[in-house]
Enzyme design. Structure first.
Site, short mmCIF file in Angstrom:
data_model
loop_
_atom_site.label_atom_id
_atom_site.label_comp_id
_atom_site.label_asym_id
_atom_site.label_seq_id
_atom_site.Cartn_x
_atom_site.Cartn_y
_atom_site.Cartn_z
N SER A 59 22.19 19.28 -95.95
CA SER A 59 22.84 18.56 -94.85
C SER A 59 21.98 17.36 -94.49
CB SER A 59 22.96 19.50 -93.65
OG SER A 59 23.07 18.75 -92.46
N ASN B 224 24.46 24.28 -98.84
CA ASN B 224 25.91 24.45 -98.79
C ASN B 224 26.53 24.69 -100.18
OD1 ASN B 224 25.92 24.00 -96.00
ND2 ASN B 224 26.06 21.78 -96.28
N GLN C 31 58.94 8.42 -115.15
CA GLN C 31 57.63 7.79 -115.36
C GLN C 31 56.61 8.35 -114.37
OE1 GLN C 31 57.23 3.55 -116.51
NE2 GLN C 31 56.44 3.26 -114.46
N LYS D 179 20.01 23.71 -94.08
CA LYS D 179 21.27 24.01 -94.74
C LYS D 179 21.21 23.98 -96.27
CE LYS D 179 24.88 24.71 -93.20
NZ LYS D 179 25.85 23.77 -92.65
N1 ARG Z 1 57.02 3.97 -119.25
C1 ARG Z 1 58.18 4.76 -119.40
C2 ARG Z 1 57.92 6.17 -118.89
O1 ARG Z 1 56.82 6.54 -118.82
C3 ARG Z 1 58.59 4.84 -120.84
C4 ARG Z 1 60.03 5.04 -121.05
C5 ARG Z 1 60.75 3.82 -120.60
N2 ARG Z 1 62.13 3.88 -120.87
C6 ARG Z 1 63.02 3.06 -120.28
N3 ARG Z 1 64.24 3.22 -120.60
N4 ARG Z 1 62.65 2.19 -119.39
O2 ARG Z 1 58.81 6.91 -118.57
#
Ligand code: ARG
Length: 500
Positions: free
Chosen positions: A277, A285, A322, A283
């Site tokens: 600490s 931890n 994504q 102390k």
């Molecule tokens: N960067 C996109 C992802 O990770 C790749 C696929 C993109 N496809 C599209 N139709 N925009 O999902």
């Protein structure tokens, strides 16, 4: 700069839009798998005659060069090129000229990202399995040392019945063994290749999906193109496996934190894995255990986030997907880091056996054995329970343990009690008498250790064989480069590298 998909557009993207949908800042992590998938795709395109073999060879050579350049730190990905897939195509075309534009024939980023993520996760699953095996080995070693180390077993965090530290540790062995097996089953079910699904409806080119599946060491191509591009079960299943295992780690951490407190004083953590600490000089931890317990939350978060992202998506690909990446990447890194440091913290800790034994002897953990003793004298269990309950109340009033009672006191609880009571309710007897399969009696714990050692040796051999199978692929792709951990390059040295 013109977009690869810019043909139908008459305007550039707004800068805000470009930043918003760009994923290269995080999906560059997939560069290796993207190149591997592209090498297999290009080779197959050459073999089926969609492009010439010379063109395929040019693409493969270009991709390998880019791999080397990335690993030498010479490549700067361009956020304007959106994601790893488009960045790769731009880099390749810059390197090999117009033939680079042929790589994407019969392929979409939708099946490309799906195959990249599966290969990435497959690799990480094998890595995490290797870590789990090491961790399991450490648990076995600790359990072997503590077959006779008495400690209290708890329910409701109240002392319940005496067990041994070896038995307690082997409980965790069973949990982490199942975590390992869950990943085995992940590999069994998810090693299926989406490449060739195209954007959503396959392709009109005569792609040989069996060839690419074999080249990338998948068990086969997926059987539905819509499912191939839009399934993220494989990621959800991984996150669920990760969450369960983090939950196991977190429970273990909670115990380590309790045990390291002065109230329990069951464990002394090595200085190398503890912190002090800034204000309280005394102390020490248990930060490792606290952080692992804390990081469990972000892994659950990744699971909940992706489940929620997926729940309303119509088939097939939607850009929402994504969002799978950052959570999965973070969960992988977190699980690996936590396993590694927790294993080191545990392996270097010292168990305070005297304190554990003292705690096992206190708190009336032998009360059930006392009742069982009366049962052997012919008292029905329910009546025996009541007699011992009264004896415990008496001992609490008089501030003593059951085994501290005089013979006279015992006789006042029940005239059936004789001299042998002292032996029958001693901690050692209580532990040694527990002889059913899976019980804390040292013979039983030893039997569980032996069975699990056999299992562990078998799992190690199977895992090594599987990892080496994939190592062939990795070495061929790298064309002479060092394989990343945990793979060895032994196979590449034994066999001439393929042309693949
Ligand atoms: N960067 C996109 C992802 O990770 C790749 C696929 C993109 N496809 C599209 N139709 N925009 O999902």
């Amino acid at each position: 700069m013109a977009k690869l998909w810019g043909g139908r557009f008459s305007k550039d993207s707004d800068k805000l839009m470009e930043d918003f949908h760009s994923s290269i800042s995080f999906d560059q992590k997939l560069y290796y798998w993207d190149i591997q998938g592209s090498i297999a795709h290009a080779t197959m395109l050459g073999n089926v005659g969609v492009i010439t073999k010379e063109e395929a060879a040019t693409l493969v050579a270009g991709l390998r060069e880019i791999l080397e350049e990335i690993e030498a730190g010479k490549v700067h990905f361009n956020p304007a090129d959106e994601d790893i897939h488009m960045n790769m195509e731009v880099l390749l075309t810059e390197k090999v000229g117009d033939v680079g534009k042929k790589l994407h024939t019969g392929r979409s980023r939708n099946d490309q990202v799906a195959v990249d993520m599966r290969m990435y996760l497959r690799h990480e699953v094998l890595t995490i399995q290797a870590q789990l095996l090491e961790f399991l080995e450490t648990l076995l070693a600790i359990a072997k040392k503590h077959l006779e180390t008495a400690m209290p077993g708890y329910t409701h965090l109240q002392r319940a019945q005496p067990i041994t530290l070896g038995h307690h540790i082997m409980a965790y062995f069973e949990m982490f063994k199942r975590d390992y097996q869950r990943l085995d089953s992940w590999l069994d079910r998810n090693n299926i290749m989406p490449l060739g699904s195209g954007a959503l409806a396959g392709t009109t080119f005569p792609l040989d999906r069996n060839e690419t599946a074999a080249a990338l060491h998948f068990d086969g191509p997926c059987l539905n193109s819509l499912d191939g591009v839009s399934d993220r079960d494989f990621a959800l299943e991984f996150l669920s496996d990760a969450s369960i295992s983090m939950m196991h780690l977190s429970r273990f951490c909670e115990e380590v934190i309790l045990w390291a407190s002065q109230e329990f004083a069951f464990i002394d953590l090595d200085d190398a894995y503890s912190t002090g600490s800034s204000i309280m000089p005394q102390k020490k931890n248990p930060d490792v255990a606290e952080l692992v317990r804390g990081k469990t939350g972000r892994v659950y978060g990744a699971l909940m986030a992706l489940l929620t992202t997926m729940k309303g998506l119509p088939l097939a690909y939607n850009k929402d997907m994504q969002e799978d990446k950052e959570g999965v990447f973070d969960a992988v890194d977190t699980w690996k880091k936590c396993l590694l440091i927790f294993e080191k913290m545990l392996a270097t800790a010292t168990f305070k056996e005297q304190n554990m034994r003292r705690a096992a002897a206190g708190g009336f953990t032998n009360a059930t054995d006392f009742a069982d003793y009366l049962v052997t004298k012919g008292v029905p269990f329910r009546d025996a329970h009541a007699v011992v309950g009264e004896a415990v109340a008496y001992c609490i009033m008089n501030d003593k343990a059951l085994d501290d009672c005089t013979m006279e006191e015992f006789k006042s609880f029940s005239p059936l009690i004789e001299e042998d009571i002292y032996d029958k309710i001693s901690i050692d007897t209580c532990i040694h008498k527990r002889q059913t399969i899976g019980a804390p009696g040292p013979q039983q714990v030893q039997a569980a250790i032996d069975a699990n050692q056999l299992w562990l040796d078998g799992a190690k051999a199977t895992h090594e064989a599987q990892a080496e199978k994939l190592a062939i692929l990795i070495c061929i792709t790298r064309a002479g480069q060092q394989c990343p951990a945990p793979f060895s390059c032994a196979i590449r040295e034994a066999e001439p590298a393929g042309d693949g």
